[in-house]
Write an enzyme that holds these catalytic residues in place. Structure first.
Site, PDB file in Angstrom:
ATOM      1  N   ASP A  64       0.893  -0.995   0.058  1.00  0.00           N
ATOM      2  CA  ASP A  64       0.071  -0.169  -0.220  1.00  0.00           C
ATOM      3  C   ASP A  64       0.872   1.195  -0.003  1.00  0.00           C
ATOM      4  OD1 ASP A  64      -1.599   2.339   0.755  1.00  0.00           O
ATOM      5  OD2 ASP A  64      -2.974   1.244   1.886  1.00  0.00           O
ATOM      6  N   ALA A  95      -7.677   8.577  -7.681  1.00  0.00           N
ATOM      7  CA  ALA A  95      -8.190   9.926  -7.041  1.00  0.00           C
ATOM      8  C   ALA A  95      -9.427   9.450  -6.465  1.00  0.00           C
ATOM      9  CB  ALA A  95      -8.162  11.078  -8.125  1.00  0.00           C
ATOM     10  N   TYR A 145      -0.743   9.554 -19.175  1.00  0.00           N
ATOM     11  CA  TYR A 145      -1.935   9.659 -20.053  1.00  0.00           C
ATOM     12  C   TYR A 145      -1.765  11.113 -20.773  1.00  0.00           C
ATOM     13  CZ  TYR A 145      -6.845   9.510 -21.902  1.00  0.00           C
ATOM     14  OH  TYR A 145      -7.973   9.624 -22.669  1.00  0.00           O
ATOM     15  N   TYR A 155     -11.372  14.117 -16.423  1.00  0.00           N
ATOM     16  CA  TYR A 155     -10.042  13.673 -15.832  1.00  0.00           C
ATOM     17  C   TYR A 155      -9.613  14.503 -14.636  1.00  0.00           C
ATOM     18  CZ  TYR A 155      -5.954  10.621 -16.476  1.00  0.00           C
ATOM     19  OH  TYR A 155      -4.829   9.865 -16.379  1.00  0.00           O
ATOM     20  N   ILE A 191      -7.926   2.625 -22.958  1.00  0.00           N
ATOM     21  CA  ILE A 191      -8.033   0.883 -22.847  1.00  0.00           C
ATOM     22  C   ILE A 191      -8.973   0.668 -21.794  1.00  0.00           C
ATOM     23  CG2 ILE A 191      -6.924  -1.320 -22.604  1.00  0.00           C
ATOM     24  CD1 ILE A 191      -4.644  -0.389 -23.592  1.00  0.00           C
ATOM     25  N   ALA A 195      -9.328   0.999 -13.938  1.00  0.00           N
ATOM     26  CA  ALA A 195      -9.158   2.339 -13.508  1.00  0.00           C
ATOM     27  C   ALA A 195      -9.947   3.132 -14.747  1.00  0.00           C
ATOM     28  CB  ALA A 195      -7.500   2.619 -13.776  1.00  0.00           C
TER      29      ALA A 195
END
EC number: 1.3.1.9
Length: 275
Positions: A64, A95, A145, A155, A191, A195
């Site tokens: 973690d 986020a 990205y 985003y 893709i 996430a």
């Protein structure tokens, strides 16, 4: 002889067999690499262990990235089990969901700090922790990205985090270059992953990329994985501090072809109504 035969690598952040980290891991395994994996918690451990088994790896560790003690344990485990590393794949980003909704103006300080800590600082801490174990000529790879440099709907704060991540890549490349360790980022096109499932209108984003990218398609997990393998292998020994796009060329686009605009507008409006 595989390009990574005899090499040892750590894959941080694989979530399932649809994730970009999995595509990279699979390509590295196919080229002869010995792999180790991390998992976030007990729930994700159940997904990661079968992947590790598939790729012939007994090395699976809890990590973690918000817990400093986990980094120390990771270092000790890798030193004991593998001795050293030739590459690291950092595929960690997060986020809070509310920070991906509405506008950036509404981002809370807490959400901002969380996004930066998990998505950016984790790369710095991971690299610094494992640096003593990195062999001469090692490679560190993280995932970015296009939202780092261009506005991407829904985003929000992750765009800021990816911009900071790419900056960290450049600074780390300089810091580690004197040790002959390379640091790069891979920026993949959209893709379907665990996430991306949290991004609103993602189906429309996929279609928009497909009809506007120079190659008129979305990239596959295999294509992204192979590009990642290239950046981790000796094939890219002269490459560091780079953001390498694997998005069918979409990042070069301004506007689409004029003769296609009417069909595109109709198609995207239909997709939007289906959301």
């Amino acid at each position: 002889m595989g390009f990574l035969k005899g090499k040892k690598g750590l894959i941080v952040g694989v979530a399932n067999n649809k994730s970009i980290a999995y595509g990279i891991a699979q390509s590295c395994f196919n080229q002869g690499a010995t792999l180790a994996f991390t998992y976030l918690n007990e729930s994700l451990e159940k997904r990661v262990r079968p992947i590790a088994q598939e790729l012939n790896s007994p090395y699976v560790y809890e990590l973690d990235v918000s817990k400093e003690e986990h980094f120390k344990s990771l270092y000790n485990n890798i030193k004991q089990d593998l001795g050293s590393l030739d590459f690291i794949v950092h595929s960690v980003a997060f986020a809070p969901k509310e920070a991906l909704e509405g506008s950036l103006l509404e981002t809370s300080k807490s959400a901002f700090n969380t996004a930066m800590e998990i998505s950016v600082y984790s790369l710095i801490e991971l690299t610094n922790t494992l640096k003593p174990l990195l062999n001469n000529g090692a490679s560190v790879l993280t995932l970015s990205y296009l939202g780092s440099t261009k506005y991407m709907a829904h985003y929000n704060v992750m765009g800021l985090a990816k911009a900071a991540l790419e900056s960290a890549v450049r600074y780390l490349a300089v810091d580690l270059g004197k040790h002959n360790i390379r640091v790069n980022a891979l920026s993949a096109g959209p893709i379907r992953t665990l996430a991306s499932s949290g991004i609103a209108d993602f189906r429309m984003i996929l279609k928009w990329n497909e009809i506007n990218a120079p190659l008129r398609k979305n990239v596959s997990l295999e294509e992204v994985g192979n590009a990642g393998m290239y950046l981790l292998s000796s094939l890219s020994n002269g490459v560091s501090g780079e953001v390498h796009f694997v998005d069918a060329g979409y990042h070069v686009m301004g506007m689409g072809a004029v003769e296609e605009k009417d069909n595109k507008a109709t198609l995207l409006w239909d997709l939007h109504k289906e959301q």
